[in-house]
Design a protein around this motif. Structure first.
Motif, mmCIF file in Angstrom:
data_model
loop_
_atom_site.group_PDB
_atom_site.id
_atom_site.type_symbol
_atom_site.label_atom_id
_atom_site.label_comp_id
_atom_site.label_asym_id
_atom_site.label_seq_id
_atom_site.Cartn_x
_atom_site.Cartn_y
_atom_site.Cartn_z
ATOM 1 N N SER B 171 0.850 -1.187 0.000
ATOM 2 C CA SER B 171 0.000 0.000 0.000
ATOM 3 C C SER B 171 0.887 1.238 0.000
ATOM 4 N N ALA B 172 0.546 2.210 -0.863
ATOM 5 C CA ALA B 172 1.419 3.384 -0.992
ATOM 6 C C ALA B 172 0.581 4.617 -1.284
ATOM 7 N N TYR B 173 1.221 5.767 -1.124
ATOM 8 C CA TYR B 173 0.556 7.010 -1.503
ATOM 9 C C TYR B 173 1.534 7.918 -2.222
ATOM 10 N N ALA B 174 0.955 8.815 -3.010
ATOM 11 C CA ALA B 174 1.775 9.806 -3.707
ATOM 12 C C ALA B 174 1.956 11.005 -2.786
ATOM 13 N N VAL B 175 3.184 11.417 -2.607
ATOM 14 C CA VAL B 175 3.482 12.560 -1.737
ATOM 15 C C VAL B 175 2.792 13.792 -2.311
ATOM 16 N N PRO B 176 2.054 14.596 -1.550
ATOM 17 C CA PRO B 176 2.112 14.681 -0.084
ATOM 18 C C PRO B 176 1.164 13.758 0.671
ATOM 19 N N GLY B 177 0.377 12.947 0.013
ATOM 20 C CA GLY B 177 -0.414 11.987 0.775
ATOM 21 C C GLY B 177 -1.901 12.037 0.515
ATOM 22 N N ASP B 178 -2.291 12.624 -0.609
ATOM 23 C CA ASP B 178 -3.720 12.715 -0.891
ATOM 24 C C ASP B 178 -4.202 11.638 -1.854
ATOM 25 N N VAL B 179 -3.284 10.906 -2.488
ATOM 26 C CA VAL B 179 -3.678 9.865 -3.449
ATOM 27 C C VAL B 179 -3.070 8.530 -3.018
ATOM 28 N N PHE B 180 -3.941 7.568 -2.753
ATOM 29 C CA PHE B 180 -3.482 6.246 -2.303
ATOM 30 C C PHE B 180 -3.671 5.204 -3.412
ATOM 31 N N GLY B 181 -2.885 4.151 -3.337
ATOM 32 C CA GLY B 181 -3.019 3.057 -4.294
ATOM 33 C C GLY B 181 -2.240 1.842 -3.819
ATOM 34 N N ILE B 182 -2.233 0.826 -4.674
ATOM 35 C CA ILE B 182 -1.480 -0.398 -4.379
ATOM 36 C C ILE B 182 -0.336 -0.511 -5.376
ATOM 37 N N SER B 192 12.032 -1.963 -21.279
ATOM 38 C CA SER B 192 13.450 -2.291 -21.249
ATOM 39 C C SER B 192 13.992 -2.200 -19.834
ATOM 40 N N GLU B 193 13.163 -1.830 -18.877
ATOM 41 C CA GLU B 193 13.602 -1.800 -17.488
ATOM 42 C C GLU B 193 12.457 -2.265 -16.601
ATOM 43 N N MET B 194 12.810 -2.717 -15.408
ATOM 44 C CA MET B 194 11.777 -3.178 -14.482
ATOM 45 C C MET B 194 11.089 -1.970 -13.870
ATOM 46 N N LEU B 195 9.773 -1.946 -13.955
ATOM 47 C CA LEU B 195 9.008 -0.826 -13.426
ATOM 48 C C LEU B 195 7.931 -1.345 -12.474
ATOM 49 N N LEU B 196 7.382 -0.410 -11.727
ATOM 50 C CA LEU B 196 6.267 -0.730 -10.841
ATOM 51 C C LEU B 196 5.022 -0.012 -11.329
ATOM 52 N N GLN B 197 3.882 -0.441 -10.827
ATOM 53 C CA GLN B 197 2.632 0.250 -11.127
ATOM 54 C C GLN B 197 1.978 0.675 -9.818
ATOM 55 N N LEU B 198 1.385 1.866 -9.836
ATOM 56 C CA LEU B 198 0.530 2.292 -8.724
ATOM 57 C C LEU B 198 -0.896 2.071 -9.199
ATOM 58 N N ARG B 199 -1.533 1.037 -8.672
ATOM 59 C CA ARG B 199 -2.868 0.646 -9.134
ATOM 60 C C ARG B 199 -3.941 1.101 -8.133
ATOM 61 N N GLY B 200 -5.139 1.045 -8.603
ATOM 62 C CA GLY B 200 -6.262 1.316 -7.714
ATOM 63 C C GLY B 200 -6.401 2.769 -7.308
ATOM 64 N N VAL B 201 -5.807 3.682 -8.085
ATOM 65 C CA VAL B 201 -5.959 5.102 -7.776
ATOM 66 C C VAL B 201 -7.360 5.533 -8.229
ATOM 67 N N ALA B 202 -8.061 6.215 -7.350
ATOM 68 C CA ALA B 202 -9.440 6.628 -7.676
ATOM 69 C C ALA B 202 -9.442 7.462 -8.958
ATOM 70 N N TYR B 203 -10.480 7.257 -9.788
ATOM 71 C CA TYR B 203 -10.536 7.906 -11.099
ATOM 72 C C TYR B 203 -10.523 9.425 -10.991
ATOM 73 N N ARG B 204 -11.068 9.917 -9.892
ATOM 74 C CA ARG B 204 -11.129 11.376 -9.733
ATOM 75 C C ARG B 204 -9.759 11.982 -9.409
ATOM 76 N N THR B 215 5.523 4.276 0.877
ATOM 77 C CA THR B 215 4.588 3.333 1.500
ATOM 78 C C THR B 215 3.690 4.075 2.487
ATOM 79 N N SER B 216 2.466 3.554 2.628
ATOM 80 C CA SER B 216 1.492 4.227 3.491
ATOM 81 C C SER B 216 1.507 3.685 4.915
ATOM 82 N N GLY B 217 2.021 2.489 5.093
ATOM 83 C CA GLY B 217 1.991 1.872 6.421
ATOM 84 C C GLY B 217 0.742 1.051 6.654
ATOM 85 N N LEU B 218 -0.225 1.135 5.725
ATOM 86 C CA LEU B 218 -1.444 0.336 5.877
ATOM 87 C C LEU B 218 -1.092 -1.139 5.695
ATOM 88 N N GLY B 219 -1.636 -1.973 6.531
ATOM 89 C CA GLY B 219 -1.331 -3.397 6.446
ATOM 90 C C GLY B 219 -0.310 -3.822 7.481
#
Lengths: 165, 280
Positions: B171-182, B192-204, B215-219
């Protein structure tokens, strides 16, 4: 191919040396992605001297060892090493020449094929797959092939491998 | 003679089929089975070889160098630093040492015993185990940020699952902390490089390129504020209800040689230890 007892002892000694090199010399190379894989080299050298069935069994054993050390997907290494060992021994019996360059090419192709099968069998994220197959795997194959060629040159009498000039 | 050759050939094919069958069986078995077999092999056949590898790693980037880094004023060290690879190593060790001093969470330093399979970056064999207090689900970090989490612990070594592993989630958030995702490994094939995805971000919600993700610390597994990476692009929108962003990871598990294993991380943020001047 019939292997005499004294030849078998020398072959085992050579394989043991490669096993030691894998855990002592390889970490000193610094870049794990490109460092030669002496464990796979041991399998390929064994396969060159053995029947396909024995090479497949040796490949399976070495693959299980590899899977235990990198348990991202258990069984992928075993499958890859089994196939590579069998194909190397079969190819050696059918059409490989006793030539240093050819053996080097076998080491190169064997390493790359092993990596391809491991990556395919492991599945998972596709990111970095092309980078692995087109950059790191060829580099690791190259260092493994060079190490193998040097090893064969030094130990050809032990391994009873005739290398044409 | 021909009959003998044929029977030997059949014998070879049979052995191949048995070995392939066993391999496919291992591949399709539950992960716990593979982990159990791997643990047994590591704790029996491989013990002397892993001991040798640990000694080899130590002699290459000596543990003594880590412990004496702050007092490394002698000319020999300066000469050694002139070698690019060792200089890079030294910089990393200095960064790790500095991180260790800033962290308030208890930690265990460990060497990474890299292996030769191409999947090495998905799991890492670490030189510290239960003897050093390492437990399953302890977070693993480098000076740059999140590496992964400890999955299997043995007496004197452990196996960490890195963020490159297909099963990794945080579980993670985008700084400063208003958008959360997985956060999960990216599934794109052409990269060509290993990347990560931030999924589950609300459409709005939208996240600008260049935003840091932590990381958000959730979990309760990862402490809040652990750097994960930086948003590099907008990947996709799923049926108008979520956004997915591509993240360039902060730390590369394939290149890391030493890590810190955080023990009993609490709810307090570790962000100041990683970015002492920029993050709250």
């Amino acid at each position: 191919m019939i292997i005499l007892r004294s030849d078998r002892r020398r072959l085992l000694l050579a394989l043991g040396l490669l096993l030691l090199l894998h855990f002592t010399l390889r970490p000193r190379f610094g870049h794990p992605e490109t460092a030669p894989d002496f464990l796979l080299l041991a399998l390929l050298v064994f396969s060159i001297r053995s029947r396909p069935g024995a090479a497949a069994v040796m490949g399976f054993i070495i693959g299980v060892l590899g899977d235990s050390l990198t348990p991202a997907r258990f069984g992928a290494g075993a499958l890859a090493h089994t196939v590579v060992g069998y194909l190397t021994a079969w190819g050696r019996a059918v059409f490989f020449a006793d030539n240093l360059m050819v053996n080097g090419a076998v080491f190169f192709a064997g390493t790359w094929l092993r990596n391809l099968i491991v990556l395919m069998a492991s599945g998972g994220p596709g990111d970095g797959l092309m980078r692995q197959l087109l950059i790191w795997s060829p580099l690791q194959s190259l260092t493994t092939a060079i190490s193998g060629a040097i090893f064969l040159s030094l130990f050809r009498r032990w391994l009873d491998i005739r290398l044409e000039e | 003679m021909a009959g003998t050759d044929r029977s030997l050939s059949r014998h070879d094919t049979l052995l191949l089929l048995v070995c392939v069958g066993l391999s496919v069986g291992a591949l399709s078995a539950p992960p716990a089975v593979g982990e159990a077999i791997g643990t047994v092999v590591r704790q029996t056949i491989l013990v002397p070889f892993l001991w040798l590898q640990k000694r080899a790693e130590e002699s290459r980037t000596s543990r003594a160098v880590v412990e004496n880094l702050r007092a490394a004023h002698d000319s020999a060290a300066i000469l050694v630093q002139a070698l690019p690879a060792l200089e890079e190593e030294n910089v990393r060790l200095r960064a790790l040492l500095a991180l260790g001093q800033r962290l308030t969470t208890p930690y265990v330093a460990a060497e990474v015993l890299h292996q030769s399979l191409p999947t090495d970056g998905r799991t890492l064999l670490l030189s510290a185990g239960s003897d050093a207090g390492v437990r399953p689900f302890d977070p693993v970090v480098s000076p740059e940020g999140l590496i992964g989490v400890v999955r299997t612990v043995e007496k004197d070594q452990s196996v960490a699952m890195t963020w490159a592993h297909p099963e990794f989630r945080a579980s993670a958030y985008a700084v400063p902390g208003d958008v959360f995702g997985i956060v999960a490994p990216s599934v794109q094939i052409s990269g060509s490089e290993m990347l990560l995805q931030l999924r589950g971000v609300a459409y709005r919600d939208s996240v600008p390129t260049g935003t840091a993700v932590v990381t958000s610390g959730l979990g309760g597994v990862y402490p809040p504020g652990l750097p994960v990476g930086t948003v590099i692009s907008h990947a996709e929108e799923a049926a108008g209800w979520e956004r997915v962003y591509l993240i360039r990871p902060a730390a590369n598990p394939e290149r890391v040689t030493h890590v810190l294993i955080l023990r009993k991380p609490g709810p307090e943020s570790v962000a100041p230890a990683f970015h002492p001047d920029s993050l709250p």
